[in-house]
Structures are given as C-alpha cells and as structure tokens.
Design a protein around this motif. Sequence first.
Motif, short mmCIF file in Angstrom:
data_model
loop_
_atom_site.label_atom_id
_atom_site.label_comp_id
_atom_site.label_asym_id
_atom_site.label_seq_id
_atom_site.Cartn_x
_atom_site.Cartn_y
_atom_site.Cartn_z
N TYR A 187 0.84 -1.20 0.00
CA TYR A 187 0.00 0.00 0.00
C TYR A 187 0.87 1.25 0.00
CZ TYR A 187 -3.44 3.44 1.59
OH TYR A 187 -4.24 4.54 1.71
N ILE A 188 0.53 2.20 -0.89
CA ILE A 188 1.27 3.45 -0.98
C ILE A 188 0.69 4.41 0.06
CG2 ILE A 188 1.95 5.35 -2.49
CD1 ILE A 188 1.56 3.49 -4.86
N THR A 189 1.48 4.76 1.04
CA THR A 189 0.99 5.60 2.14
C THR A 189 0.88 7.07 1.75
OG1 THR A 189 3.27 5.79 2.96
CG2 THR A 189 1.91 4.02 3.88
N ASN A 190 1.72 7.53 0.84
CA ASN A 190 1.69 8.92 0.42
C ASN A 190 0.47 9.16 -0.47
OD1 ASN A 190 2.46 11.23 -1.60
ND2 ASN A 190 3.85 11.48 0.15
N ASP A 191 -0.37 10.13 -0.11
CA ASP A 191 -1.63 10.37 -0.83
C ASP A 191 -1.40 10.79 -2.28
OD1 ASP A 191 -2.97 9.75 1.46
OD2 ASP A 191 -3.25 11.84 2.10
N SER A 192 -0.50 11.72 -2.51
CA SER A 192 -0.28 12.21 -3.87
C SER A 192 0.32 11.12 -4.75
CB SER A 192 0.63 13.45 -3.84
OG SER A 192 1.87 13.14 -3.23
N GLU A 193 1.26 10.36 -4.20
CA GLU A 193 1.86 9.27 -4.97
C GLU A 193 0.84 8.18 -5.26
OE1 GLU A 193 5.28 7.79 -2.97
OE2 GLU A 193 6.45 9.64 -3.21
N ARG A 194 -0.03 7.90 -4.30
CA ARG A 194 -1.05 6.88 -4.50
C ARG A 194 -2.03 7.30 -5.57
NH1 ARG A 194 -2.43 6.63 0.29
NH2 ARG A 194 -4.39 7.81 0.28
N LYS A 195 -2.44 8.56 -5.58
CA LYS A 195 -3.38 9.05 -6.58
C LYS A 195 -2.75 9.02 -7.98
CE LYS A 195 -6.45 12.93 -7.58
NZ LYS A 195 -6.94 14.27 -7.11
N ALA A 196 -1.50 9.45 -8.07
CA ALA A 196 -0.81 9.45 -9.36
C ALA A 196 -0.65 8.01 -9.87
CB ALA A 196 0.55 10.12 -9.23
N SER A 197 -0.33 7.08 -8.95
CA SER A 197 -0.19 5.68 -9.36
C SER A 197 -1.52 5.10 -9.82
CB SER A 197 0.37 4.87 -8.19
OG SER A 197 0.51 3.51 -8.53
N PHE A 198 -2.60 5.49 -9.16
CA PHE A 198 -3.92 4.99 -9.54
C PHE A 198 -4.29 5.44 -10.95
CE2 PHE A 198 -8.43 6.06 -9.95
CZ PHE A 198 -9.00 4.80 -9.84
N LYS A 199 -4.12 6.71 -11.24
CA LYS A 199 -4.46 7.22 -12.56
C LYS A 199 -3.64 6.54 -13.66
CE LYS A 199 -6.11 11.79 -11.14
NZ LYS A 199 -5.93 13.26 -11.29
N LYS A 200 -2.35 6.36 -13.37
CA LYS A 200 -1.46 5.75 -14.35
C LYS A 200 -1.85 4.30 -14.62
CE LYS A 200 3.41 4.52 -14.99
NZ LYS A 200 4.79 4.60 -14.40
N ARG A 201 -2.09 3.54 -13.55
CA ARG A 201 -2.39 2.11 -13.70
C ARG A 201 -3.81 1.87 -14.21
NH1 ARG A 201 1.92 -0.45 -11.83
NH2 ARG A 201 3.30 0.74 -10.47
N LYS A 202 -4.74 2.77 -13.89
CA LYS A 202 -6.09 2.65 -14.42
C LYS A 202 -6.06 2.82 -15.94
CE LYS A 202 -8.89 6.08 -14.25
NZ LYS A 202 -9.83 7.16 -13.83
N LYS A 203 -5.31 3.76 -16.40
CA LYS A 203 -5.18 3.96 -17.84
C LYS A 203 -4.55 2.75 -18.50
CE LYS A 203 -3.22 7.20 -21.21
NZ LYS A 203 -2.41 8.46 -21.40
N GLY A 204 -3.52 2.20 -17.86
CA GLY A 204 -2.86 1.02 -18.42
C GLY A 204 -3.77 -0.20 -18.42
N LEU A 205 -4.60 -0.35 -17.37
CA LEU A 205 -5.50 -1.49 -17.28
C LEU A 205 -6.55 -1.43 -18.39
CD1 LEU A 205 -6.61 -3.97 -15.84
CD2 LEU A 205 -7.90 -2.43 -14.33
#
Length: 238
Positions: free
Chosen positions: A10-28
């Motif tokens: 789990y990514i504890t940093n909020d901004s990093e987690r949000k950026a990772s979500f957007k990136k991986r959602k697009k890839g999925l």
Amino acid sequence: MTRKKVTLAYITNDSERKASFKKRKKGLIKKVNELSTLCDVEACAIIYSPYDEEPEVWPSRQGAEVVLARFMNLSEMDQTRKMVNQESFTRQRIKKAEEQLHRIRKENKHKELEIFMYKCIASVASMDDFDVRDAKEMRWVVNQTLRTINSKMEALKMKGDDQQHQTVSEAAVVPSFAGVVAPQTGGDNMESFPWNLADSPIVAFGGGSTSTGHGWDDVLPYPYTFNHVDPCTSAAPS
C-alpha cells in the motif's frame, strides 16, 4: 535502462497513491481493450475509486451489462472455475515459486554428487565421505553418466565404421605396386597398443596433460579437473 521493480504494498503517500492509480487505471483499460481487439473476446472493466464519484466503465455501461448478463447466466461451477482473487493469486505464485525452488535444489544436489563422483575417480575424495542418505540420488547420477558414455561410444563407433568403409572404398581403386614392404611386428605396431583402459590415462590433473590421444578422452565425460594424487605413490591431500 531497466525499470525498477515495484513493491506490491500500500502506498501511504496520498499524492503518490493518486498518481499511481491514474497511471495504472489507464494502463488497465488499455490492456483490456487490446485483449478484446486482438483475441476477439468479450470483456469489460468496472473501476471504483475514492477519487471519482461515478465508477469508470469500459467499453460502456451497455457493453458491460451484456458481458455481466452472460456471466450471470452461467452455472456457479462455471463462474468460479477460473476465478481468482488476491489471496488465491498469491497462493498460486507461492506454489509456483516453491516448485521452482525444489527443482533448483534437486539440480544442485545432482551437480554436487557428480563432482564427488569424479573426485572419487580421480582419487581426490574417498567413499568414506559419502552420505548413504544420498545413495538414491547418486544412483541416478551414475546411471546418467553411463548413458552419456554409452551414447558417445556408439557415436565414435559409427564414426569409425564410416571411416573404415571410406578407407576400404578408396583402397579398392588404388593400384598395387611391387616392392611394398610390410610393416614389422613389435615396436609401435598394433600388438604393442595399450588397449587396456587402465594403461590409458584419461584426464589432465594438476600441471600437465596425461591424455594419450587413444580416443578415451572423447568417451569419458570428464567435466572437472582436480589435483590428482596417486594413492599408490603419494599421500592423501591435506
């Protein structure tokens, strides 16, 4: 430049987690689209997130409803046959890693026993150091080595037969000449050839080569070189 391996945590940093979500959602969504287009299969994706009020649906709500309706019409057994969640997926990966570890350990054990076998042949090791619990594995190693020797001997025999046949064929067309003197017996002729395997050194030990060139080097599969000690003339290595 190689990509850094991602730690599945789990990514504890909020901004990093949000950026990772957007990136991986697009890839999925891109991967689901590729799967559907390249393989001509029905697929859909529904993604809920705390960052959007409405879930993101691919390809569309109507398309997702068609796929889900087809899935729901299946029996419970067919629905769960290939279904995985995070826990089952992790268990599959653990099982696969354990099988790979078992295979590697077995290969390493066979290699260790093979080295010990050649050390015994070279009088570098003694059977007193052998663990009887490895007798079954050692039997497998010895049988594999014998199969390799037999295979190489058969190949050399076939090669020798082909060469002999070629020599006979060439001799049949060579004219005879008068005054040819036959070779003398004794000395370096066939009668003095060291056909005994024990009289034909095979491997290079230590500083110099003792290979006779009689052909045994091609038969016995020695992949290792040890500091040879003759048990009849020298003391055991310290």
